[in-house]
Design a protein around this motif. Structure first.
Motif, PDB file in Angstrom:
ATOM      1  N   VAL A  51      -3.038  -5.678 -21.743  1.00  0.00           N
ATOM      2  CA  VAL A  51      -2.380  -6.481 -20.716  1.00  0.00           C
ATOM      3  C   VAL A  51      -0.965  -6.883 -21.109  1.00  0.00           C
ATOM      4  CG1 VAL A  51      -3.362  -8.667 -21.563  1.00  0.00           C
ATOM      5  CG2 VAL A  51      -2.670  -8.442 -19.154  1.00  0.00           C
ATOM      6  N   TRP A  52      -0.737  -7.174 -22.383  1.00  0.00           N
ATOM      7  CA  TRP A  52       0.609  -7.591 -22.797  1.00  0.00           C
ATOM      8  C   TRP A  52       1.609  -6.451 -22.681  1.00  0.00           C
ATOM      9  CZ3 TRP A  52       1.843 -12.558 -23.439  1.00  0.00           C
ATOM     10  CH2 TRP A  52       0.786 -13.461 -23.576  1.00  0.00           C
ATOM     11  N   LEU A  53       1.151  -5.252 -22.930  1.00  0.00           N
ATOM     12  CA  LEU A  53       2.004  -4.076 -22.802  1.00  0.00           C
ATOM     13  C   LEU A  53       2.128  -3.644 -21.343  1.00  0.00           C
ATOM     14  CD1 LEU A  53       3.497  -1.587 -24.082  1.00  0.00           C
ATOM     15  CD2 LEU A  53       1.244  -0.475 -24.129  1.00  0.00           C
ATOM     16  N   ARG A  54       1.000  -3.437 -20.680  1.00  0.00           N
ATOM     17  CA  ARG A  54       0.964  -2.801 -19.367  1.00  0.00           C
ATOM     18  C   ARG A  54       1.453  -3.702 -18.238  1.00  0.00           C
ATOM     19  NH1 ARG A  54      -3.065   1.115 -18.782  1.00  0.00           N
ATOM     20  NH2 ARG A  54      -2.484   1.140 -16.578  1.00  0.00           N
ATOM     21  N   HIS A  55       1.284  -5.000 -18.390  1.00  0.00           N
ATOM     22  CA  HIS A  55       1.627  -5.897 -17.285  1.00  0.00           C
ATOM     23  C   HIS A  55       2.688  -6.934 -17.646  1.00  0.00           C
ATOM     24  CE1 HIS A  55      -1.430  -4.044 -14.880  1.00  0.00           C
ATOM     25  NE2 HIS A  55      -2.363  -4.331 -15.769  1.00  0.00           N
ATOM     26  N   ILE A  56       2.545  -7.568 -18.813  1.00  0.00           N
ATOM     27  CA  ILE A  56       3.492  -8.636 -19.158  1.00  0.00           C
ATOM     28  C   ILE A  56       4.860  -8.076 -19.531  1.00  0.00           C
ATOM     29  CG2 ILE A  56       3.929 -10.649 -20.576  1.00  0.00           C
ATOM     30  CD1 ILE A  56       1.532 -10.919 -18.636  1.00  0.00           C
ATOM     31  N   VAL A  57       4.919  -7.236 -20.544  1.00  0.00           N
ATOM     32  CA  VAL A  57       6.222  -6.699 -20.964  1.00  0.00           C
ATOM     33  C   VAL A  57       6.742  -5.666 -19.971  1.00  0.00           C
ATOM     34  CG1 VAL A  57       7.383  -5.299 -22.722  1.00  0.00           C
ATOM     35  CG2 VAL A  57       6.011  -7.263 -23.400  1.00  0.00           C
ATOM     36  N   ASP A  58       5.855  -4.924 -19.341  1.00  0.00           N
ATOM     37  CA  ASP A  58       6.303  -3.977 -18.308  1.00  0.00           C
ATOM     38  C   ASP A  58       7.067  -4.711 -17.210  1.00  0.00           C
ATOM     39  OD1 ASP A  58       6.153  -1.139 -17.364  1.00  0.00           O
ATOM     40  OD2 ASP A  58       5.240  -2.119 -15.629  1.00  0.00           O
TER      41      ASP A  58
END
Length: 210
Positions: A51-58
């Protein structure tokens, strides 16, 4: 390229203005998202593992293309589960963020998340984009909302010559930009930080041809 949750969280710490309060708002969002996703399909279950990669930082990477002194209004079109709108508002709580979403269950989710995260400057425009009252936007974003040509048809009325567009377009970014014929613009494609095959269309719209 950022490839793991750990790298994503480390990258967030490099953002100007990122602090403990911003971190707390994002932790709140991640926790609420995991819980709500059991009731309605906000995002794919598999994507929650990163989630941190795919949604938050994205979502957060869009801020690197917008001057920090920009305080809005930032219009996020077709916000859906809250990306990038809720993330932008969490990281720039002083910015007026308007999240446009027409689906009732998504509107309810966005409002509950907004309140829980303490995002007083953010608001939900709970109706179809065509019905939203025109207002000059400082920034316009849209993640997987509509093809570029259609997106501009629907939302150019919010744009001025100074409005910054930041449009995550995945693998289709370069092709959609090449196919754009009816508009005068200064758009270009930036490489996504989270997906080697994805691009972000960034720039300004100057006019419509003809």
């Amino acid at each position: 390229m950022i490839t793991t949750n750990a790298e994503a969280r480390s990258w967030l710490e490099t953002l100007p203005g990122y602090d403990a309060e911003a971190a707390e708002r994002l932790e709140c969002l991640v926790a609420m998202l995991a819980e709500e996703n059991q009731r309605q399909n906000l995002v794919s279950a598999a994507s929650l593992e990163q989630v941190w990669l795919r949604h938050i930082v994205d979502s957060a990477q869009l801020l690197t293309h917008v001057p920090r002194e920009t305080h809005g209004p930032w219009y996020d079109l077709g916000t859906g589960a809250g990306f990038p709108g809720l993330v932008i508002a969490a990281l720039r709580p002083e910015c007026e963020v308007v999240m446009v979403e027409s689906r009732a269950r998504r509107i309810d989710w966005l409002e509950r998340a907004r309140i829980a995260m303490g995002l007083d400057r953010a608001r939900i425009a709970g109706q179809r984009l065509e019905l939203v009252e025109s207002q000059r936007a400082s920034v316009i974003s849209a993640r997987a909302f509509a093809p570029l040509e259609r997106l501009l048809e629907l939302s150019s009325r919010f744009s001025t010559g100074d409005t910054i567009w930041v449009l995550p377009k995945g693998r289709s970014a370069q092709q959609e930009l090449q196919d754009l014929r009816k508009w005068r613009h200064v758009f270009h494609v930036e490489q996504s930080l989270t997906d080697p095959q994805a691009g972000i269309i960034v720039g300004k719209l100057t006019d419509r041809k003809g």
